[in-house]
Design an enzyme around this catalytic site. Structure first.
Site, PDB file in Angstrom:
ATOM      1  N   HIS A 208     -56.227 -13.652  23.491  1.00 44.35           N
ATOM      2  CA  HIS A 208     -56.358 -13.258  22.231  1.00 44.35           C
ATOM      3  C   HIS A 208     -57.788 -13.773  21.979  1.00 44.35           C
ATOM      4  O   HIS A 208     -58.694 -12.911  21.192  1.00 44.35           O
ATOM      5  CB  HIS A 208     -55.083 -13.393  21.273  1.00 44.35           C
ATOM      6  CG  HIS A 208     -55.549 -12.733  19.926  1.00 44.35           C
ATOM      7  ND1 HIS A 208     -55.185 -11.411  19.744  1.00 44.35           N
ATOM      8  CD2 HIS A 208     -55.783 -13.039  18.738  1.00 44.35           C
ATOM      9  CE1 HIS A 208     -55.527 -10.917  18.588  1.00 44.35           C
ATOM     10  NE2 HIS A 208     -55.845 -12.076  17.911  1.00 44.35           N
TER      11      HIS A 208
ATOM     12  N   ASP B  47     -51.247  -7.931  18.771  1.00 50.32           N
ATOM     13  CA  ASP B  47     -52.236  -7.207  17.813  1.00 50.32           C
ATOM     14  C   ASP B  47     -53.632  -7.093  18.806  1.00 50.32           C
ATOM     15  O   ASP B  47     -54.496  -6.107  18.674  1.00 50.32           O
ATOM     16  CB  ASP B  47     -52.649  -7.692  16.818  1.00 50.32           C
ATOM     17  CG  ASP B  47     -52.409  -9.174  16.585  1.00 50.32           C
ATOM     18  OD1 ASP B  47     -51.441  -9.723  17.165  1.00 50.32           O
ATOM     19  OD2 ASP B  47     -52.992  -9.919  15.984  1.00 50.32           O
TER      20      ASP B  47
ATOM     21  N   SER C   7     -47.051  -6.528  14.022  1.00 53.91           N
ATOM     22  CA  SER C   7     -47.592  -6.628  15.522  1.00 53.91           C
ATOM     23  C   SER C   7     -47.035  -5.637  16.233  1.00 53.91           C
ATOM     24  O   SER C   7     -47.598  -4.856  17.345  1.00 53.91           O
ATOM     25  CB  SER C   7     -47.240  -7.906  15.798  1.00 53.91           C
ATOM     26  OG  SER C   7     -46.003  -8.326  16.212  1.00 53.91           O
TER      27      SER C   7
ATOM     28  N   GLY D 237     -46.360  -2.541  15.156  1.00 51.06           N
ATOM     29  CA  GLY D 237     -47.354  -1.456  14.861  1.00 51.06           C
ATOM     30  C   GLY D 237     -48.762  -1.523  15.563  1.00 51.06           C
ATOM     31  O   GLY D 237     -48.968  -0.633  16.058  1.00 51.06           O
TER      32      GLY D 237
END
Length: 236
Positions: free
Chosen positions: A120, A131, A202, A204
């Site tokens: 990330h 995400d 997340s 989503g």
């Protein structure tokens, strides 16, 4: 034409002509992709002009991006790049293409897990966050379609598949928000590396990112059916 809630929201933002976030940050890309959809639906030039105005606060004439630091290896910083393809096609200005190549360059050296998924952030070593798939993969997919003859679609698909396999809770069908491959973070289960909680937002991010990415994955790509199956599972 009927005034939609999306148009009302966009118009309320335009009324103050705000600078959304005073740095190269993913929030700009989230909002401006919404403006792009409204522009395409209405054909109203003011929405396109606002996108260009906001992006030009950062994209310089030589294609460099103000306040963007690739050495941070933050996958969030890739998200705004999704606007560059449209701006390049509409204006023909090379700076947008050059900026897209700069962001694509980050992905060449961005740290990854052993299975090949982007961390990330550099400061979040060995970690996958849901995400991050939204932030990086749709740009990567569109870039490889537009400028690489699709040569990296396998790598794009792998981001979702490996993430799904590692973060899935088989009891609920939900994906945990994050996973630490090293199993050393305070928030993770020391046996599985998974975070302790699910996070609706997340999920989503992950599913919307997958929907956006599928727009660029060819119908005959070997992993497309599996990606659609993953999406279906996430939506059930």
């Amino acid at each position: 034409m009927q005034t939609t809630w999306s148009k009302k929201m966009a118009d309320s933002m335009l009324a103050g002509k705000p600078v959304m976030v005073n740095k190269w940050a993913y929030e700009n890309g989230v909002a401006l992709k919404g403006f792009e959809s409204i522009w395409r639906k209405t054909g109203d030039q003011k929405y396109f002009d606002y996108i260009k105005e906001q992006m030009d606060l950062y994209v310089q004439e030589d294609g460099t991006i103000k306040s963007y630091k690739p050495e941070e290896y933050n996958i969030d910083h890739i998200n705004n790049g999704k606007l560059l393809f449209m701006l390049y096609k509409e204006t023909g200005e090379e700076k947008y293409k050059k900026a897209a190549y700069q962001l694509r360059g980050q992905l060449d050296t961005h740290p990854r897990t052993k299975e090949g998924v982007f961390w990330h952030k550099k400061i979040y070593e060995h970690q996958i966050w849901l995400d991050g798939l939204y932030m990086g993969a749709p740009f990567y997919a569109e870039f490889t379609k537009e400028f690489e003859d699709g040569k990296n679609f396998d790598d794009v698909a792998k981001q979702y598949i490996v993430c799904y396999n590692n973060l899935l809770d088989k009891k609920t069908g939900l994906l945990y928000h994050a996973w630490d491959e090293s199993r050393t973070e305070f928030w993770c289960d020391p046996e599985t590396g998974l975070s302790k909680n699910f996070w609706g937002r997340s999920m989503g991010w992950y599913t919307v990112g997958l929907v956006d990415t599928l727009d660029f994955i060819p119908d005959d790509h070997k992993d497309r059916a599996q990606l659609i199956e993953i999406l279906t599972n996430c939506l059930e």
